[in-house]
Design a protein around this motif. Structure first.
Motif, PDB file in Angstrom:
ATOM      1  N   GLY A 145     -13.384  67.839  -9.658  1.00 17.04           N
ATOM      2  CA  GLY A 145     -12.017  67.584 -10.065  1.00 17.04           C
ATOM      3  C   GLY A 145     -11.128  68.803  -9.965  1.00 17.04           C
ATOM      4  O   GLY A 145      -9.962  68.716  -9.546  1.00 17.04           O
ATOM      5  N   PHE A 147      -0.201  57.859  -7.594  1.00 18.71           N
ATOM      6  CA  PHE A 147      -1.383  58.234  -8.373  1.00 18.71           C
ATOM      7  C   PHE A 147      -2.223  57.009  -8.711  1.00 18.71           C
ATOM      8  O   PHE A 147      -1.698  55.966  -9.107  1.00 18.71           O
ATOM      9  CB  PHE A 147      -0.969  58.900  -9.691  1.00 18.71           C
ATOM     10  N   SER A 166     -12.070  58.090 -13.078  1.00 24.75           N
ATOM     11  CA  SER A 166     -12.518  58.974 -11.997  1.00 24.75           C
ATOM     12  C   SER A 166     -11.506  60.060 -11.672  1.00 24.75           C
ATOM     13  O   SER A 166     -11.847  61.086 -11.086  1.00 24.75           O
ATOM     14  CB  SER A 166     -12.793  58.158 -10.727  1.00 24.75           C
ATOM     15  N   GLN A 167     -10.250  59.837 -12.075  1.00 23.55           N
ATOM     16  CA  GLN A 167      -9.185  60.782 -11.761  1.00 23.55           C
ATOM     17  C   GLN A 167      -8.895  61.765 -12.901  1.00 23.55           C
ATOM     18  O   GLN A 167      -8.010  62.624 -12.780  1.00 23.55           O
ATOM     19  CB  GLN A 167      -7.903  60.020 -11.433  1.00 23.55           C
ATOM     20  N   VAL A 178      -8.908  65.584 -12.075  1.00 21.07           N
ATOM     21  CA  VAL A 178      -7.842  65.951 -11.148  1.00 21.07           C
ATOM     22  C   VAL A 178      -6.500  65.993 -11.870  1.00 21.07           C
ATOM     23  O   VAL A 178      -5.719  66.940 -11.719  1.00 21.07           O
ATOM     24  CB  VAL A 178      -7.760  64.952  -9.973  1.00 21.07           C
ATOM     25  N   LEU A 179      -6.219  64.947 -12.640  1.00 19.81           N
ATOM     26  CA  LEU A 179      -4.953  64.887 -13.360  1.00 19.81           C
ATOM     27  C   LEU A 179      -4.831  66.041 -14.351  1.00 19.81           C
ATOM     28  O   LEU A 179      -3.767  66.658 -14.479  1.00 19.81           O
ATOM     29  CB  LEU A 179      -4.824  63.547 -14.081  1.00 19.81           C
ATOM     30  N   HIS A 217       2.672  54.655  -9.235  1.00 18.26           N
ATOM     31  CA  HIS A 217       1.237  54.380  -9.329  1.00 18.26           C
ATOM     32  C   HIS A 217       0.906  53.190  -8.453  1.00 18.26           C
ATOM     33  O   HIS A 217       1.783  52.473  -7.972  1.00 18.26           O
ATOM     34  CB  HIS A 217       0.747  54.219 -10.769  1.00 18.26           C
ATOM     35  N   CYS A 232      -3.056  60.260  -4.389  1.00 17.25           N
ATOM     36  CA  CYS A 232      -4.300  60.648  -5.061  1.00 17.25           C
ATOM     37  C   CYS A 232      -5.017  59.364  -5.450  1.00 17.25           C
ATOM     38  O   CYS A 232      -4.515  58.588  -6.264  1.00 17.25           O
ATOM     39  CB  CYS A 232      -4.008  61.483  -6.304  1.00 17.25           C
ATOM     40  N   GLY A 292      -8.998  56.925  -5.622  1.00 14.77           N
ATOM     41  CA  GLY A 292     -10.450  56.879  -5.738  1.00 14.77           C
ATOM     42  C   GLY A 292     -10.993  55.741  -4.908  1.00 14.77           C
ATOM     43  O   GLY A 292     -10.279  55.147  -4.092  1.00 14.77           O
ATOM     44  N   CYS A 307      -8.946  61.785  -1.877  1.00 20.74           N
ATOM     45  CA  CYS A 307      -9.812  60.733  -2.416  1.00 20.74           C
ATOM     46  C   CYS A 307     -10.918  61.369  -3.254  1.00 20.74           C
ATOM     47  O   CYS A 307     -11.772  62.093  -2.722  1.00 20.74           O
ATOM     48  CB  CYS A 307     -10.391  59.923  -1.261  1.00 20.74           C
ATOM     49  N   VAL A 308     -10.916  61.074  -4.542  1.00 20.73           N
ATOM     50  CA  VAL A 308     -11.806  61.735  -5.497  1.00 20.73           C
ATOM     51  C   VAL A 308     -12.713  60.683  -6.142  1.00 20.73           C
ATOM     52  O   VAL A 308     -12.226  59.746  -6.769  1.00 20.73           O
ATOM     53  CB  VAL A 308     -10.984  62.472  -6.574  1.00 20.73           C
TER      54      VAL A 308
END
Length: 251
Positions: free
Chosen positions: A19, A44, A49-50, A53-54, A72, A132, A134, A202-203
């Motif tokens: 992240g 976003f 999962s984010q 990162v956030l 979003h 951003c 997933g 992509c995270v």
């Protein structure tokens, strides 16, 4: 990585490292774009999962948020934006109300038809610079589950029925206590709406995503695994932890 020399794939020992690395790269891209443009537009994903990162982006001291307009990518139908289980509520808590965006455009799950028309118009006003996102357990991106995913969708935003695997993931993620409480319909940005953004980050952490990650990177590019289309994007970076990547599959 050697196995994916045509893709920008990064694997980290832990979810936290993943992240932070992704957040640093998003920050770098934002700063670079704002050196050339007066303002940028970002989409976003709202999912656990984010989280890392956030959090990394919120801590940034380099980003001029007042030059960024936020969107979003999906929302349940029937949940108020003030509901913490809604995606608007999730993002409000973790980033939208934490930093001073130029504008924040929320999807309203209580007014789906009006929201689809409004959001489609907003998305057509100017390009999206950064997304951003997933990958879901069933390979979805946004709420484009395999039964409704369309790589050539003519719409930018649409109403969808969520499949069982998608709804069950919300229980696995701890967003809802039971499957019965997960809404059955949602509004989502379509795959073409996401893919026309300039940069995708992509995270994807966690063991429950391992099969979806493998199929995304190695399977056919097909709507049966919607995320596989990300391999066709010129500027998509993938970030995984060891749990989601499953390195032993490649030994």
């Amino acid at each position: 990585m050697k196995e994916f020399e045509n893709l920008d794939v990064h694997v980290y020992p832990s979810r936290e490292e993943m992240g932070q690395a992704a957040g640093a790269d998003v920050e770098k891209q934002i700063v670079a774009l704002l050196e050339k443009k007066e303002s940028i537009r970002m989409v976003f994903a709202a999912a656990p999962s984010q989280n890392e990162v956030l959090a990394s982006l919120v801590r940034s001291t380099k980003i001029d948020w007042q030059r960024i307009t936020a969107f979003h990518m999906d929302e349940y139908i029937g949940l108020d934006s003030a509901d913490s289980r809604s995606f608007a509520g999730f993002l409000n808590e973790r980033i939208f109300q934490q930093v001073p965006f130029r504008e924040v455009h929320l999807l309203d799950g209580n007014n789906p038809e009006e929201t689809i028309a409004r959001y489609s118009k907003l998305l057509n006003e100017a390009p999206i610079d950064i997304v951003c996102l997933g990958i879901g357990e069933n390979g979805h991106i946004a709420f484009n589950d395999p039964p409704v995913a369309d790589f050539n969708d003519l719409k930018l935003v649409k109403r969808v029925t969520l499949d069982w695997a998608c709804r069950n993931q919300q229980v696995n993620d701890g967003c809802f206590p039971t499957l019965e409480e997960v809404p059955t319909e949602a509004i989502t940005l379509t795959i073409p709406a996401l893919m026309r953004a300039d940069y995708l980050f992509c995270v994807v952490p966690g063991k429950t995503k391992r099969q979806a990650v493998y199929d995304t990177l190695n399977g056919l590019i097909t709507e049966e695994c919607p995320a596989s289309v990300l391999r066709t994007h010129t500027h998509c970076k993938f970030y995984f932890d060891e749990d989601s990547f499953g390195r032993e599959q490649y030994n």
